[in-house]
Write a protein that holds these residues in place. Sequence first.
Motif, PDB file in Angstrom:
ATOM      1  N   THR A 205       6.360  -9.632  -1.757  1.00  0.00           N
ATOM      2  CA  THR A 205       6.326  -8.075  -1.306  1.00  0.00           C
ATOM      3  C   THR A 205       4.914  -7.976  -0.642  1.00  0.00           C
ATOM      4  OG1 THR A 205       7.681  -7.674  -3.179  1.00  0.00           O
ATOM      5  CG2 THR A 205       6.490  -5.605  -2.101  1.00  0.00           C
ATOM      6  N   CYS A 206       4.900  -7.102   0.155  1.00  0.00           N
ATOM      7  CA  CYS A 206       3.403  -6.854   0.693  1.00  0.00           C
ATOM      8  C   CYS A 206       2.888  -5.511   0.345  1.00  0.00           C
ATOM      9  CB  CYS A 206       3.453  -6.746   2.312  1.00  0.00           C
ATOM     10  SG  CYS A 206       4.330  -8.487   3.016  1.00  0.00           S
ATOM     11  N   ARG A 207       1.512  -5.519   0.295  1.00  0.00           N
ATOM     12  CA  ARG A 207       0.817  -4.152  -0.171  1.00  0.00           C
ATOM     13  C   ARG A 207      -0.339  -3.801   0.874  1.00  0.00           C
ATOM     14  NH1 ARG A 207      -0.544  -5.187  -5.306  1.00  0.00           N
ATOM     15  NH2 ARG A 207       1.397  -3.760  -6.309  1.00  0.00           N
ATOM     16  N   VAL A 208      -0.537  -2.622   1.160  1.00  0.00           N
ATOM     17  CA  VAL A 208      -1.629  -2.113   1.951  1.00  0.00           C
ATOM     18  C   VAL A 208      -2.311  -1.218   1.252  1.00  0.00           C
ATOM     19  CG1 VAL A 208      -2.193  -1.190   4.240  1.00  0.00           C
ATOM     20  CG2 VAL A 208      -0.466  -2.867   4.165  1.00  0.00           C
ATOM     21  N   LEU A 209      -3.751  -1.305   1.141  1.00  0.00           N
ATOM     22  CA  LEU A 209      -4.613  -0.528   0.610  1.00  0.00           C
ATOM     23  C   LEU A 209      -5.278   0.291   1.748  1.00  0.00           C
ATOM     24  CD1 LEU A 209      -5.972  -2.662  -2.188  1.00  0.00           C
ATOM     25  CD2 LEU A 209      -3.912  -1.363  -2.351  1.00  0.00           C
ATOM     26  N   ILE A 210      -5.336   1.972   1.377  1.00  0.00           N
ATOM     27  CA  ILE A 210      -6.222   2.621   2.248  1.00  0.00           C
ATOM     28  C   ILE A 210      -6.877   3.519   1.605  1.00  0.00           C
ATOM     29  CG2 ILE A 210      -5.868   4.381   4.267  1.00  0.00           C
ATOM     30  CD1 ILE A 210      -3.343   3.057   5.264  1.00  0.00           C
ATOM     31  N   GLY A 234      12.777   0.394   3.258  1.00  0.00           N
ATOM     32  CA  GLY A 234      12.524  -0.191   1.940  1.00  0.00           C
ATOM     33  C   GLY A 234      10.781  -0.184   1.834  1.00  0.00           C
ATOM     34  N   VAL A 235      10.009   1.037   2.297  1.00  0.00           N
ATOM     35  CA  VAL A 235       8.568   0.913   1.948  1.00  0.00           C
ATOM     36  C   VAL A 235       8.515   1.933   0.908  1.00  0.00           C
ATOM     37  CG1 VAL A 235       6.574   1.751   3.108  1.00  0.00           C
ATOM     38  CG2 VAL A 235       7.995   0.182   4.249  1.00  0.00           C
ATOM     39  N   LYS A 236       7.624   1.756   0.012  1.00  0.00           N
ATOM     40  CA  LYS A 236       7.104   2.902  -1.041  1.00  0.00           C
ATOM     41  C   LYS A 236       5.657   3.236  -0.899  1.00  0.00           C
ATOM     42  CE  LYS A 236      10.068   1.349  -4.834  1.00  0.00           C
ATOM     43  NZ  LYS A 236      10.222   0.970  -6.149  1.00  0.00           N
ATOM     44  N   VAL A 237       5.487   4.686  -0.743  1.00  0.00           N
ATOM     45  CA  VAL A 237       4.252   5.230  -0.441  1.00  0.00           C
ATOM     46  C   VAL A 237       3.615   5.702  -1.863  1.00  0.00           C
ATOM     47  CG1 VAL A 237       2.894   6.852   0.762  1.00  0.00           C
ATOM     48  CG2 VAL A 237       4.885   5.753   1.750  1.00  0.00           C
ATOM     49  N   GLY A 238       2.526   5.027  -2.132  1.00  0.00           N
ATOM     50  CA  GLY A 238       1.742   5.502  -3.581  1.00  0.00           C
ATOM     51  C   GLY A 238       0.390   6.200  -3.169  1.00  0.00           C
ATOM     52  N   SER A 239       0.006   6.938  -4.130  1.00  0.00           N
ATOM     53  CA  SER A 239      -1.219   7.641  -4.222  1.00  0.00           C
ATOM     54  C   SER A 239      -1.860   7.595  -5.518  1.00  0.00           C
ATOM     55  CB  SER A 239      -1.275   9.105  -3.691  1.00  0.00           C
ATOM     56  OG  SER A 239      -2.368   9.869  -3.780  1.00  0.00           O
ATOM     57  N   TYR A 240      -3.234   7.125  -5.645  1.00  0.00           N
ATOM     58  CA  TYR A 240      -3.659   6.965  -6.986  1.00  0.00           C
ATOM     59  C   TYR A 240      -5.223   7.224  -6.745  1.00  0.00           C
ATOM     60  CZ  TYR A 240       0.064   3.808  -6.875  1.00  0.00           C
ATOM     61  OH  TYR A 240       1.493   3.243  -6.952  1.00  0.00           O
ATOM     62  N   THR A 251      -1.448   3.401  -0.939  1.00  0.00           N
ATOM     63  CA  THR A 251      -0.750   2.233  -1.046  1.00  0.00           C
ATOM     64  C   THR A 251       0.459   2.419  -0.216  1.00  0.00           C
ATOM     65  OG1 THR A 251       0.366   2.366  -2.939  1.00  0.00           O
ATOM     66  CG2 THR A 251      -1.751   1.479  -2.993  1.00  0.00           C
ATOM     67  N   LEU A 252       0.775   1.343   0.705  1.00  0.00           N
ATOM     68  CA  LEU A 252       2.038   1.184   1.250  1.00  0.00           C
ATOM     69  C   LEU A 252       2.583  -0.181   0.858  1.00  0.00           C
ATOM     70  CD1 LEU A 252       0.884   1.844   5.094  1.00  0.00           C
ATOM     71  CD2 LEU A 252       2.022   3.456   3.233  1.00  0.00           C
ATOM     72  N   VAL A 253       3.826  -0.170   0.160  1.00  0.00           N
ATOM     73  CA  VAL A 253       4.508  -1.451  -0.203  1.00  0.00           C
ATOM     74  C   VAL A 253       5.793  -1.679   0.266  1.00  0.00           C
ATOM     75  CG1 VAL A 253       5.303  -2.657  -2.286  1.00  0.00           C
ATOM     76  CG2 VAL A 253       3.082  -1.266  -2.589  1.00  0.00           C
ATOM     77  N   GLY A 254       6.051  -2.846   0.745  1.00  0.00           N
ATOM     78  CA  GLY A 254       7.287  -3.249   1.353  1.00  0.00           C
ATOM     79  C   GLY A 254       7.528  -4.625   1.488  1.00  0.00           C
ATOM     80  N   LEU A 263       2.197   1.165  10.458  1.00  0.00           N
ATOM     81  CA  LEU A 263       1.831   2.515   9.867  1.00  0.00           C
ATOM     82  C   LEU A 263       0.384   2.680   9.660  1.00  0.00           C
ATOM     83  CD1 LEU A 263       4.625   2.358   7.301  1.00  0.00           C
ATOM     84  CD2 LEU A 263       4.615   3.795   9.444  1.00  0.00           C
ATOM     85  N   VAL A 264      -0.386   1.490   9.619  1.00  0.00           N
ATOM     86  CA  VAL A 264      -1.688   1.534   9.195  1.00  0.00           C
ATOM     87  C   VAL A 264      -2.743   2.675   9.986  1.00  0.00           C
ATOM     88  CG1 VAL A 264      -4.135   0.500   8.891  1.00  0.00           C
ATOM     89  CG2 VAL A 264      -1.612  -0.704   8.319  1.00  0.00           C
ATOM     90  N   ALA A 265      -2.478   2.604  11.183  1.00  0.00           N
ATOM     91  CA  ALA A 265      -3.429   3.504  12.045  1.00  0.00           C
ATOM     92  C   ALA A 265      -2.858   4.968  11.880  1.00  0.00           C
ATOM     93  CB  ALA A 265      -3.256   3.277  13.601  1.00  0.00           C
ATOM     94  N   GLU A 266      -1.840   5.070  11.622  1.00  0.00           N
ATOM     95  CA  GLU A 266      -1.339   6.497  11.259  1.00  0.00           C
ATOM     96  C   GLU A 266      -1.735   7.159  10.223  1.00  0.00           C
ATOM     97  OE1 GLU A 266       2.664   8.963   9.849  1.00  0.00           O
ATOM     98  OE2 GLU A 266       3.213   7.126  11.230  1.00  0.00           O
ATOM     99  N   VAL A 267      -1.756   6.302   9.291  1.00  0.00           N
ATOM    100  CA  VAL A 267      -2.059   6.593   7.750  1.00  0.00           C
ATOM    101  C   VAL A 267      -3.570   6.964   7.777  1.00  0.00           C
ATOM    102  CG1 VAL A 267      -1.917   6.050   5.038  1.00  0.00           C
ATOM    103  CG2 VAL A 267       0.111   5.633   6.763  1.00  0.00           C
ATOM    104  N   GLU A 268      -4.241   5.993   8.112  1.00  0.00           N
ATOM    105  CA  GLU A 268      -5.871   6.161   8.497  1.00  0.00           C
ATOM    106  C   GLU A 268      -6.114   7.351   8.948  1.00  0.00           C
ATOM    107  OE1 GLU A 268      -7.615   1.482   8.576  1.00  0.00           O
ATOM    108  OE2 GLU A 268      -6.835   2.497  10.364  1.00  0.00           O
TER     109      GLU A 268
END
Length: 287
Positions: A205-210, A234-240, A251-254, A263-268
């Motif tokens: 699984t991959c995880r992106v941190l923003i 299949g992507v989970k969005v998290g906020s910590y 976080t974006l996990v999938g 998705l990174v640019a949009e989320v940033e």
Amino acid sequence: MATPQVKSTRTIHSAACLIIGDEVLGGKTVDTNSAYLAKWCFSLGINLKRVEVIEDDESEIMEAVRRMSDRYDFVVTSGGIGPTHDDITYQSIAKAFSLPLKLHDEAFEKMKKLSKPHTLTPNFDWDTESPALQAKLRMVRLPTDESRKLNDQFLFVSDDLWVPISVVNGNIHILPGVPSLFQALLDGLKPYLLPRLVDPEGKGTCRVLISTPLPESAVAGYLTDLAARVESQGVKVGSYPRWGKKRNTVTLVGRDQQFLEGLVAEVEENVQGRRVGREDEADELPN
């Protein structure tokens, strides 16, 4: 209800971990095995859905392993397989599935070969009946389903370790609680599981941190909308929140790395943040 044979061969989507030990619940020992298993499962793309900690109690162990075996594809237990009276994991799991405890000759021979003599018991003899010998035998009397092949039930994953991974009911994997042994055996189990993973190449699984300077309340609306849009992929969005810090983490996990990258640019932009490799990477940036 699936048979042990079916459970031992089906694709692994979900996992559960059962930590067994009064010493964990009593605060004497800190559980690190579930954290190691969580990272291990994440790296293989296995969805670890439950971690439980229970006492050294036969009825508790029996109930938990039956339930987990029914609900999850891959189950790991940790603890309670030593030589003393309170190490009851083997006998409890055997009783849960109406199996006898039988001396595993290969494990016993490996134990004799690989175990180092203890300086305080210089007169110990493997061929002489004694309380010490009976204590050691507790660790190689294993739950055994006589209707199934022994090689499917007992896995020796390291030439340096005499401890086998006992596999009960097709999907319960009994491991020791000692962290170094737990980790070595779990890592050795990986080749056995790779063919049964959703991705047999084990890409995981991959995880992106923003990192964002905004409070959770300010990004909650956008993240709720985003989560609904990407759930089908299949992507989970998290906020910590990071208490005491100036920046929080999204976080974006999938499993689809390319989709996550898109998705990174949009989320940033929407959280006024930037992608980071670790949570504290952007702590020194101005808000």
